[in-house]
Write a protein that holds these residues in place. Sequence first.
Motif, short mmCIF file in Angstrom:
data_model
loop_
_atom_site.label_atom_id
_atom_site.label_comp_id
_atom_site.label_asym_id
_atom_site.label_seq_id
_atom_site.Cartn_x
_atom_site.Cartn_y
_atom_site.Cartn_z
N ALA A 1 0.86 -1.18 0.00
CA ALA A 1 0.00 0.00 0.00
C ALA A 1 0.90 1.23 0.00
O ALA A 1 1.34 1.68 1.05
CB ALA A 1 -0.92 0.00 1.22
N GLY A 2 1.24 1.71 -1.18
CA GLY A 2 2.15 2.85 -1.29
C GLY A 2 3.53 2.47 -0.80
O GLY A 2 4.17 1.55 -1.33
N THR A 3 3.98 3.13 0.24
CA THR A 3 5.31 2.86 0.81
C THR A 3 5.25 1.90 1.99
O THR A 3 6.19 1.81 2.77
CB THR A 3 5.98 4.17 1.27
OG1 THR A 3 5.16 4.77 2.30
CG2 THR A 3 6.16 5.14 0.11
N ARG A 4 4.14 1.18 2.11
CA ARG A 4 3.94 0.26 3.23
C ARG A 4 3.74 -1.17 2.72
O ARG A 4 3.11 -1.39 1.69
CB ARG A 4 2.72 0.65 4.07
CG ARG A 4 2.62 2.10 4.48
CD ARG A 4 3.73 2.57 5.32
NE ARG A 4 3.71 1.94 6.64
CZ ARG A 4 4.61 2.17 7.58
NH1 ARG A 4 5.60 3.01 7.35
NH2 ARG A 4 4.55 1.56 8.74
N ALA A 5 4.26 -2.13 3.48
CA ALA A 5 3.98 -3.55 3.26
C ALA A 5 3.01 -3.98 4.34
O ALA A 5 3.24 -3.71 5.53
CB ALA A 5 5.27 -4.37 3.34
N ILE A 6 1.93 -4.61 3.95
CA ILE A 6 0.89 -5.02 4.89
C ILE A 6 0.83 -6.55 4.91
O ILE A 6 0.59 -7.17 3.88
CB ILE A 6 -0.49 -4.46 4.48
CG1 ILE A 6 -0.43 -2.94 4.25
CG2 ILE A 6 -1.55 -4.84 5.51
CD1 ILE A 6 -0.03 -2.12 5.46
N LEU A 7 1.05 -7.14 6.07
CA LEU A 7 0.88 -8.57 6.26
C LEU A 7 -0.28 -8.72 7.23
O LEU A 7 -0.25 -8.15 8.33
CB LEU A 7 2.14 -9.20 6.85
CG LEU A 7 2.17 -10.72 6.96
CD1 LEU A 7 3.61 -11.20 7.01
CD2 LEU A 7 1.41 -11.26 8.14
N SER A 8 -1.32 -9.44 6.82
CA SER A 8 -2.48 -9.57 7.70
C SER A 8 -2.91 -11.02 7.84
O SER A 8 -2.77 -11.82 6.91
CB SER A 8 -3.65 -8.71 7.19
OG SER A 8 -4.08 -9.17 5.94
N VAL A 9 -3.41 -11.31 9.02
CA VAL A 9 -4.03 -12.60 9.31
C VAL A 9 -5.39 -12.28 9.90
O VAL A 9 -5.49 -11.52 10.86
CB VAL A 9 -3.17 -13.43 10.29
CG1 VAL A 9 -3.90 -14.71 10.69
CG2 VAL A 9 -1.82 -13.76 9.68
N ARG A 10 -6.42 -12.86 9.31
CA ARG A 10 -7.78 -12.63 9.84
C ARG A 10 -8.49 -13.96 9.92
O ARG A 10 -8.13 -14.93 9.26
CB ARG A 10 -8.55 -11.62 8.99
CG ARG A 10 -8.86 -12.07 7.60
CD ARG A 10 -9.56 -10.95 6.81
NE ARG A 10 -9.71 -11.32 5.43
CZ ARG A 10 -10.78 -11.90 4.91
NH1 ARG A 10 -11.83 -12.16 5.67
NH2 ARG A 10 -10.83 -12.23 3.64
N ASP A 11 -9.50 -13.98 10.76
CA ASP A 11 -10.28 -15.20 10.92
C ASP A 11 -11.74 -14.83 11.12
O ASP A 11 -12.07 -13.67 11.33
CB ASP A 11 -9.76 -16.03 12.10
CG ASP A 11 -9.89 -15.31 13.43
OD1 ASP A 11 -11.04 -15.11 13.89
OD2 ASP A 11 -8.87 -14.94 14.02
N ASP A 12 -12.61 -15.85 11.04
CA ASP A 12 -14.03 -15.61 11.28
C ASP A 12 -14.47 -16.26 12.60
O ASP A 12 -15.60 -16.68 12.74
CB ASP A 12 -14.88 -16.07 10.11
CG ASP A 12 -14.74 -17.55 9.78
OD1 ASP A 12 -14.01 -18.27 10.50
OD2 ASP A 12 -15.36 -17.99 8.79
N GLY A 13 -13.53 -16.32 13.54
CA GLY A 13 -13.80 -16.87 14.87
C GLY A 13 -14.42 -15.84 15.79
O GLY A 13 -14.99 -14.84 15.35
N PRO A 14 -14.26 -16.05 17.11
CA PRO A 14 -14.89 -15.17 18.08
C PRO A 14 -14.23 -13.80 18.23
O PRO A 14 -14.83 -12.87 18.74
CB PRO A 14 -14.80 -15.95 19.39
CG PRO A 14 -13.63 -16.85 19.21
CD PRO A 14 -13.61 -17.19 17.74
N GLY A 15 -12.98 -13.66 17.79
CA GLY A 15 -12.28 -12.37 17.89
C GLY A 15 -11.87 -12.03 19.31
O GLY A 15 -11.95 -12.86 20.22
#
Length: 147
Positions: free
Chosen positions: A72-86
């Motif tokens: 994202a522009g000058t940023r590297a984004i690493l994400s982990v998401r789930d559909d659990g309870p949070g």
Amino acid sequence: AAVDVSAIVTEVAEAMVPIATEGDRRLIVEGGGEVPLRGDRQLLSQAAFNLVENALNHTPPGTTVWIGAARAGTRAILSVRDDGPGIAPADRAAALRRFGRLDASRHQPGHGLGLPLIDAVARLHRGTLTLADGAPGLIATLDLPVS
């Protein structure tokens, strides 16, 4: 050294898919394309591994976990998401604190160091770790500068 965050995501996912499957969860890789930055490959790999491991360990069977990398522009984004309870918004700061264990995880192995170590890796790379509502689930995001 030069590191491709997208390659780290792919390697972590390949290693963790059997563990996800064994626990009746799905692990899906999102995104694609190179996401380069300068950093410590081993630390970034461990951070990504720990994020996926947390998602698999703290969600019920049937949960889907996604891991991805994007630029994202000058940023590297690493994400982990789930559909659990949070994690409830009021508990997120405690989850990031060393030895901060939430009541729901007290019966599981661990010492409450995973997220604080990931946060330390992010800060070492002049970035941030954020926890956000996945509605449902949780989104854990490493936001790192690419240079």
